[in-house]
Design a protein around this motif. Structure first.
Motif, short mmCIF file in Angstrom:
data_model
loop_
_atom_site.label_atom_id
_atom_site.label_comp_id
_atom_site.label_asym_id
_atom_site.label_seq_id
_atom_site.Cartn_x
_atom_site.Cartn_y
_atom_site.Cartn_z
N ASP A 86 1.92 -15.09 -5.38
CA ASP A 86 0.95 -14.35 -4.56
C ASP A 86 1.50 -14.28 -3.14
O ASP A 86 2.09 -15.23 -2.64
CB ASP A 86 -0.44 -14.96 -4.63
N LYS A 87 1.36 -13.13 -2.50
CA LYS A 87 2.01 -12.85 -1.22
C LYS A 87 1.14 -11.93 -0.39
O LYS A 87 0.36 -11.15 -0.92
CB LYS A 87 3.37 -12.17 -1.50
N LYS A 88 1.31 -12.00 0.93
CA LYS A 88 0.66 -11.02 1.80
C LYS A 88 1.17 -9.64 1.45
O LYS A 88 2.31 -9.47 1.01
CB LYS A 88 0.93 -11.33 3.27
N CYS A 89 0.36 -8.63 1.67
CA CYS A 89 0.67 -7.26 1.24
C CYS A 89 1.50 -6.48 2.25
O CYS A 89 1.87 -5.34 1.98
CB CYS A 89 -0.64 -6.50 0.99
N ASN A 90 1.82 -7.07 3.40
CA ASN A 90 2.50 -6.31 4.46
C ASN A 90 4.01 -6.48 4.50
O ASN A 90 4.67 -5.94 5.37
CB ASN A 90 1.91 -6.67 5.82
N HIS A 91 4.59 -7.19 3.54
CA HIS A 91 6.04 -7.36 3.49
C HIS A 91 6.66 -6.18 2.74
O HIS A 91 6.02 -5.59 1.87
CB HIS A 91 6.41 -8.67 2.80
N ASN A 92 7.90 -5.86 3.05
CA ASN A 92 8.59 -4.79 2.33
C ASN A 92 9.23 -5.37 1.08
O ASN A 92 9.96 -6.35 1.14
CB ASN A 92 9.65 -4.13 3.21
N ARG A 93 8.92 -4.74 -0.05
CA ARG A 93 9.45 -5.14 -1.35
C ARG A 93 9.96 -3.89 -2.07
O ARG A 93 9.58 -2.77 -1.74
CB ARG A 93 8.37 -5.84 -2.20
N LEU A 94 10.77 -4.08 -3.08
CA LEU A 94 11.33 -2.99 -3.86
C LEU A 94 10.22 -2.16 -4.50
O LEU A 94 9.29 -2.71 -5.07
CB LEU A 94 12.25 -3.55 -4.96
N ILE A 95 10.32 -0.84 -4.38
CA ILE A 95 9.36 0.07 -5.00
C ILE A 95 9.75 0.25 -6.46
O ILE A 95 10.83 0.75 -6.77
CB ILE A 95 9.34 1.43 -4.30
N VAL A 96 8.88 -0.17 -7.37
CA VAL A 96 9.09 0.06 -8.80
C VAL A 96 7.82 0.70 -9.34
O VAL A 96 6.73 0.15 -9.21
CB VAL A 96 9.38 -1.26 -9.58
N CYS A 97 7.98 1.89 -9.92
CA CYS A 97 6.85 2.64 -10.46
C CYS A 97 6.92 2.67 -11.99
O CYS A 97 7.99 2.50 -12.57
CB CYS A 97 6.88 4.08 -9.95
N GLN A 98 5.76 2.89 -12.59
CA GLN A 98 5.70 3.06 -14.04
C GLN A 98 5.10 4.42 -14.34
O GLN A 98 4.26 4.92 -13.60
CB GLN A 98 4.90 1.95 -14.71
N TYR A 134 0.82 -1.21 0.00
CA TYR A 134 0.00 0.00 0.00
C TYR A 134 0.85 1.26 0.00
O TYR A 134 0.50 2.25 -0.64
CB TYR A 134 -0.99 -0.03 1.17
N THR A 135 1.99 1.23 0.67
CA THR A 135 2.90 2.37 0.65
C THR A 135 3.52 2.51 -0.74
O THR A 135 3.68 3.63 -1.24
CB THR A 135 4.00 2.21 1.72
N THR A 136 3.84 1.40 -1.38
CA THR A 136 4.37 1.43 -2.74
C THR A 136 3.38 2.09 -3.69
O THR A 136 3.74 2.96 -4.47
CB THR A 136 4.72 0.01 -3.23
N VAL A 137 2.11 1.69 -3.60
CA VAL A 137 1.07 2.29 -4.44
C VAL A 137 1.02 3.80 -4.21
O VAL A 137 0.98 4.60 -5.15
CB VAL A 137 -0.30 1.64 -4.18
N GLY A 165 -4.84 -18.47 1.95
CA GLY A 165 -5.26 -17.48 2.94
C GLY A 165 -5.24 -16.06 2.46
O GLY A 165 -5.94 -15.70 1.53
N GLU A 166 -4.40 -15.24 3.08
CA GLU A 166 -4.42 -13.80 2.86
C GLU A 166 -3.38 -13.32 1.86
O GLU A 166 -2.91 -12.20 1.93
CB GLU A 166 -4.21 -13.09 4.20
N GLU A 167 -3.02 -14.13 0.92
CA GLU A 167 -2.03 -13.74 -0.10
C GLU A 167 -2.76 -13.02 -1.24
O GLU A 167 -3.08 -13.60 -2.27
CB GLU A 167 -1.27 -14.95 -0.61
N GLU A 168 -2.99 -11.72 -1.05
CA GLU A 168 -3.78 -10.93 -1.99
C GLU A 168 -2.95 -10.12 -2.96
O GLU A 168 -3.47 -9.57 -3.92
CB GLU A 168 -4.70 -9.97 -1.22
N CYS A 169 -1.65 -9.98 -2.71
CA CYS A 169 -0.78 -9.17 -3.56
C CYS A 169 0.11 -10.06 -4.41
O CYS A 169 0.16 -11.28 -4.22
CB CYS A 169 0.07 -8.23 -2.70
N VAL A 170 0.81 -9.45 -5.35
CA VAL A 170 1.68 -10.19 -6.26
C VAL A 170 3.09 -9.61 -6.17
O VAL A 170 3.28 -8.40 -6.24
CB VAL A 170 1.18 -10.09 -7.72
#
Length: 186
Positions: free
Chosen positions: A173-185, A87-90, A158-163
């Motif tokens: 598919d992964k839970k949305c609360n992990h920190n991942r690299l921010i890549v924007c388009q 959500y922070t990435t978005v 279960g709660e794996e709503e993100c990619v």
């Protein structure tokens, strides 16, 4: 000479990444002072004003990106090298005038993979699970015509709503609360 639309995209990406590089955090509508560089970004200052006021040329901004920009399929992809939850990435991508990276084809997937490999960090993609378990859609609501799921994915556990994108370019598919690299388009 690039078209005016392409120039605006490049200019926006350059400003986003230059600000991240200079201030240590993604740009946003706030007042920030950085004594190291002696600059202040006012909350209502536009990108054009910032560049003009500090006599920074687009060429200088692009040189400072250090490989944090690539293009494919008419899109420009950029990263600050920082990580955040989904959500922070978005939010960060939206603040920069873009959106979270969402590959529509193999070429765009490869453009995002470039950053994933360069920083050796998984990245979130702009997709979410629908109400039907295991069925994903892009954040703009469109059905995904291109996917690159890892073998056995999406697992719909279960709660794996993100990619997220793995370092081999496949998706999970992964839970949305992990920190991942921010890549924007853009």
């Amino acid at each position: 000479m690039p078209s005016p639309q392409l120039f605006r995209k490049i200019f926006g990406v350059a400003f986003f990444l230059l600000t991240c590089y200079a201030l240590g955090s993604p740009a946003g509508p706030r007042s920030v002072s950085n004594g190291r560089l002696g600059i202040t970004i006012a909350s209502k200052m536009t990108t054009k004003q910032y560049i003009k006021d500090y006599n920074l040329s687009l060429d200088l901004a692009v040189l400072r990106l250090e490989g944090k920009i690539t293009a494919s399929g008419g899109k420009i992809f950029a990263t600050s090298g920082k990580t955040a939850d989904f959500y922070t990435t978005v939010q960060k991508c939206k603040q920069a005038g873009g959106s979270i990276a969402t590959p529509r084809n193999q070429g765009e997937n490869a453009a995002i993979l470039y950053f994933v490999k360069q920083f050796n960090k998984y990245a979130y993609l702009g997709a979410k699970e629908s109400l039907i378990p295991g069925k994903f859609y892009s954040l703009n609501g469109a059905e995904m015509n291109y996917t690159n799921w890892h073998l056995g994915e999406p697992s719909a556990k279960g709660e794996e709503e993100c990619v997220e994108m793995y370092t081999d370019g496949t998706w999970n598919d992964k839970k949305c609360n992990h920190n991942r690299l921010i890549v924007c388009q853009f």
